[in-house]
Motif scaffolding. Structure first.
Motif, PDB file in Angstrom:
ATOM      1  N   VAL A   1      48.536 -84.327  45.302  1.00 33.89           N
ATOM      2  CA  VAL A   1      48.610 -83.172  44.401  1.00 33.89           C
ATOM      3  C   VAL A   1      49.206 -81.973  45.147  1.00 33.89           C
ATOM      4  O   VAL A   1      50.055 -81.245  44.615  1.00 33.89           O
ATOM      5  CB  VAL A   1      47.226 -82.824  43.817  1.00 33.89           C
ATOM      6  CG1 VAL A   1      47.258 -81.461  43.115  1.00 33.89           C
ATOM      7  CG2 VAL A   1      46.779 -83.899  42.823  1.00 33.89           C
ATOM      8  N   ALA A   2      48.778 -81.777  46.396  1.00 30.72           N
ATOM      9  CA  ALA A   2      49.330 -80.682  47.204  1.00 30.72           C
ATOM     10  C   ALA A   2      50.827 -80.871  47.417  1.00 30.72           C
ATOM     11  O   ALA A   2      51.621 -79.932  47.279  1.00 30.72           O
ATOM     12  CB  ALA A   2      48.606 -80.610  48.554  1.00 30.72           C
TER      13      ALA A   2
ATOM     14  N   ALA B   1      54.179 -69.821  37.775  1.00 35.22           N
ATOM     15  CA  ALA B   1      53.898 -71.162  38.288  1.00 35.22           C
ATOM     16  C   ALA B   1      53.578 -71.124  39.779  1.00 35.22           C
ATOM     17  O   ALA B   1      52.631 -71.767  40.250  1.00 35.22           O
ATOM     18  CB  ALA B   1      55.085 -72.081  38.026  1.00 35.22           C
ATOM     19  N   ASN B   2      54.352 -70.349  40.532  1.00 34.76           N
ATOM     20  CA  ASN B   2      54.113 -70.271  41.977  1.00 34.76           C
ATOM     21  C   ASN B   2      52.841 -69.512  42.322  1.00 34.76           C
ATOM     22  O   ASN B   2      52.219 -69.770  43.355  1.00 34.76           O
ATOM     23  CB  ASN B   2      55.321 -69.647  42.675  1.00 34.76           C
ATOM     24  CG  ASN B   2      56.424 -70.650  42.921  1.00 34.76           C
ATOM     25  OD1 ASN B   2      56.309 -71.508  43.792  1.00 34.76           O
ATOM     26  ND2 ASN B   2      57.493 -70.564  42.145  1.00 34.76           N
ATOM     27  N   LYS B   3      52.439 -68.572  41.458  1.00 33.14           N
ATOM     28  CA  LYS B   3      51.179 -67.869  41.694  1.00 33.14           C
ATOM     29  C   LYS B   3      49.985 -68.818  41.596  1.00 33.14           C
ATOM     30  O   LYS B   3      48.920 -68.559  42.174  1.00 33.14           O
ATOM     31  CB  LYS B   3      51.022 -66.728  40.678  1.00 33.14           C
ATOM     32  CG  LYS B   3      51.797 -65.469  41.040  1.00 33.14           C
ATOM     33  CD  LYS B   3      51.511 -64.345  40.047  1.00 33.14           C
ATOM     34  CE  LYS B   3      52.143 -63.041  40.480  1.00 33.14           C
ATOM     35  NZ  LYS B   3      51.863 -61.935  39.523  1.00 33.14           N
TER      36      LYS B   3
ATOM     37  N   VAL C   1      58.581 -74.130  51.357  1.00 34.60           N
ATOM     38  CA  VAL C   1      57.625 -75.193  51.682  1.00 34.60           C
ATOM     39  C   VAL C   1      58.036 -76.451  50.918  1.00 34.60           C
ATOM     40  O   VAL C   1      57.895 -76.522  49.707  1.00 34.60           O
ATOM     41  CB  VAL C   1      56.185 -74.789  51.304  1.00 34.60           C
ATOM     42  CG1 VAL C   1      55.234 -75.946  51.573  1.00 34.60           C
ATOM     43  CG2 VAL C   1      55.759 -73.559  52.084  1.00 34.60           C
ATOM     44  N   GLY C   2      58.550 -77.402  51.628  1.00 41.87           N
ATOM     45  CA  GLY C   2      59.008 -78.628  50.991  1.00 41.87           C
ATOM     46  C   GLY C   2      58.703 -79.842  51.842  1.00 41.87           C
ATOM     47  O   GLY C   2      57.831 -79.819  52.713  1.00 41.87           O
TER      48      GLY C   2
ATOM     49  N   LEU D   1      48.030 -75.112  46.806  1.00 39.97           N
ATOM     50  CA  LEU D   1      48.591 -75.953  47.874  1.00 39.97           C
ATOM     51  C   LEU D   1      47.960 -75.619  49.222  1.00 39.97           C
ATOM     52  O   LEU D   1      47.525 -76.513  49.959  1.00 39.97           O
ATOM     53  CB  LEU D   1      50.110 -75.753  47.932  1.00 39.97           C
ATOM     54  CG  LEU D   1      50.888 -76.588  48.956  1.00 39.97           C
ATOM     55  CD1 LEU D   1      52.287 -76.880  48.431  1.00 39.97           C
ATOM     56  CD2 LEU D   1      51.020 -75.855  50.299  1.00 39.97           C
ATOM     57  N   PHE D   2      47.919 -74.330  49.566  1.00 40.33           N
ATOM     58  CA  PHE D   2      47.330 -73.930  50.855  1.00 40.33           C
ATOM     59  C   PHE D   2      45.851 -74.307  50.903  1.00 40.33           C
ATOM     60  O   PHE D   2      45.360 -74.802  51.925  1.00 40.33           O
ATOM     61  CB  PHE D   2      47.511 -72.430  51.084  1.00 40.33           C
ATOM     62  CG  PHE D   2      48.849 -72.061  51.656  1.00 40.33           C
ATOM     63  CD1 PHE D   2      49.024 -71.958  53.024  1.00 40.33           C
ATOM     64  CD2 PHE D   2      49.944 -71.835  50.831  1.00 40.33           C
ATOM     65  CE1 PHE D   2      50.258 -71.620  53.566  1.00 40.33           C
ATOM     66  CE2 PHE D   2      51.182 -71.498  51.350  1.00 40.33           C
ATOM     67  CZ  PHE D   2      51.345 -71.392  52.725  1.00 40.33           C
TER      68      PHE D   2
END
Length: 466
Positions: free
Chosen positions: A342-343, A199-201, A27-28, A207-208
């Motif tokens: 922020v997202a 961090a991704n958790k 996701v970028g 983000l979602f």
């Protein structure tokens, strides 16, 4: 690689930690500033149907293969390619030399993305302080703000000269570039499990969640229905257009981050009992959901703004010029702007971490460095080059995405489907899988290799397809 190295190698501690990290890598900015406009340009479902088909194909071939290739060798591209050629003919050096290509691609892409991240950090800060909202809908002021952060030069030499003559902090967005890279490197220095996974958790669920809030809010704005018309348009004639399929393939190919680098290195951190087919499909699913959420935010927002879809083009201008104008014109625009940027910040950080991870792991594997010095060396090289190429970022990214990424993906697939002994390759994919893959996986792999080189040729001819 020694048994000691294998035993002490860092790795993901949970299946969802791995999946969220892979989703974060996929996701970028392509999901945010390109996918929605491509959907609008080609007619909603006319684009989405080919896109879904190709995501299904790539997720069940390229993504699985890169995870398995990395896990088999417990190494990044250099070690994984070397393992494949050694298993085939005893010549490890040949594979290791070829494996340098995706590593170079990952480093170059990471450097270009570092510049993009600097823009995101600046705009997130401006949204929080109110500076972005204060620009109102003055397109001159909005465009000038982005122009100041993203100067342009015609050649690489001109870009470097501009940066050196103007002073590193006198041109471009250097302060935020350094801040953004330091944040990413701090996370990486903490390790795979304690840094990247943790961090991704946090970042991916947030983000979602933020994009869902934005999609619901914008859906109730007057005029948003015009955007939904684009989303649900279906032109049967368009489904047989080669251009639609080529651009849908390009979008899916680059969105899923198959380039022979990031997915290979993340795969190398997997435990042997991980269900690779299931994980690959979940990554493809959630990456597609993220892209759709972005489309359900951006296309209705453009519709509500009164802008014509044809006036808006994919790329940085969408996110840093047009959307600033659109969000500032909405009720509660300042809050909406904060949520949006922020997202986007979380999407950017998760992607840049993945891009730098392959070079960092290479430093560890090839030079036996510990994590911290490897991160430090790559970070210093990254920041120096990124600072100098700021006015030439677009062209820099084009070179990597058009030529090096599809070549790296094709080479990785060849290593897995042709060079690595067939039984060894299939055993690795199926190890830990609840539903083992069959012969269809090999056929999709062969098709994926052909598609990688179609992406290379089509990208060169069309100036980029993803």
């Amino acid at each position: 690689m020694s048994n000691e190295t294998l035993q002490t190698r860092d790795g993901f501690k949970s299946q969802w930690g791995f999946i969220l990290a892979c989703i974060g890598s996929a996701v970028g900015m392509g999901n945010i500033w390109r996918f929605p406009i491509m959907v609008a340009k080609w007619g909603g479902l006319t684009f989405l149907i080919p896109y879904f088909i190709i995501v299904l194909l790539v997720g069940n071939s390229g993504v699985m293969e890169e995870f398995a290739l990395g896990r088999r060798a417990q190494a990044g591209p250099i070690g994984a390619f070397g393992h494949a050629t050694e298993a085939r003919n005893g010549n490890r050096k040949l594979g290791e030399a070829i494996g340098l290509i995706p590593i170079v691609g990952s480093m170059m892409l990471a450097i270009g993305y570092t510049v993009v991240m600097s823009w995101i950090f600046k705009y997130t800060f401006m949204s929080l302080t109110g500076g972005l909202y204060a620009l109102g809908q003055d397109m001159g002021a909005i465009g000038g703000t982005f122009g100041g952060a993203a100067p342009e030069a015609a050649t690489l030499g001109e870009a470097v000269s501009m940066m050196l003559q103007g002073g590193i902090f006198g041109v471009g967005n250097s302060m935020w570039l350094i801040i953004g890279l330091v944040v990413a490197m701090i996370i990486m220095a903490m390790g795979v499990a304690n840094g990247i996974e943790k961090a991704n958790k946090i970042m991916m669920p947030v983000l979602f969640g933020l994009f869902v809030i934005l999609a619901v809010y914008i859906g109730f704005q007057p005029g948003a229905s015009e955007g939904y018309k684009f989303l649900f348009t279906l032109d049967p004639a368009g489904l047989v257009s080669p251009q639609v399929w080529i651009y849908a393939f390009g979008q899916a190919f680059f969105s899923l981050s198959v380039a022979g680098n990031g997915s290979v290195i993340y795969g190398s951190y997997l435990p042997k009992d991980e269900d690779i087919p299931s994980s690959a499909r979940r990554v493809a699913l959630f990456d597609t959901l993220a892209a759709l959420l972005a489309a359900f935010v951006i296309i209705p927002a453009i519709g509500a703004s009164g802008f014509a879809m044809s006036d808006v083009t994919p790329g940085p201008g969408l996110m840093f010029v047009y959307l600033v104008n659109i969000l500032n014109g909405m009720p509660g625009g300042r809050i909406i702007g904060i949520i949006f940027y922020v997202a986007v910040l979380f999407a950017g950080i998760s992607s840049i971490i993945n891009l730098y991870e392959a070079p960092v792991a290479t430093m560890q594997e090839q030079f036996k460095l510990k994590r911290l010095p490897a991160v430090g060396i790559i970070g210093v090289v990254g920041v120096i080059v990124a600072l100098l190429i700021q006015p030439w970022t677009s062209q820099w990214m084009d070179v990597v995405s058009i030529y090096i990424c599809p070549l790296g993906a094709g080479l990785a697939a060849i290593m897995f489907f042709f060079v690595l002994p067939r039984k060894e390759a299939l055993d690795e994919v199926n190890h830990g899988a609840k539903k083992p893959v069959g012969k269809w996986f090999e056929y999709l792999g062969y098709l994926f290799i052909v598609m990688c080189f179609i992406a290379l040729v089509a990208g060169a001819m069309l100036g980029g397809i993803g």
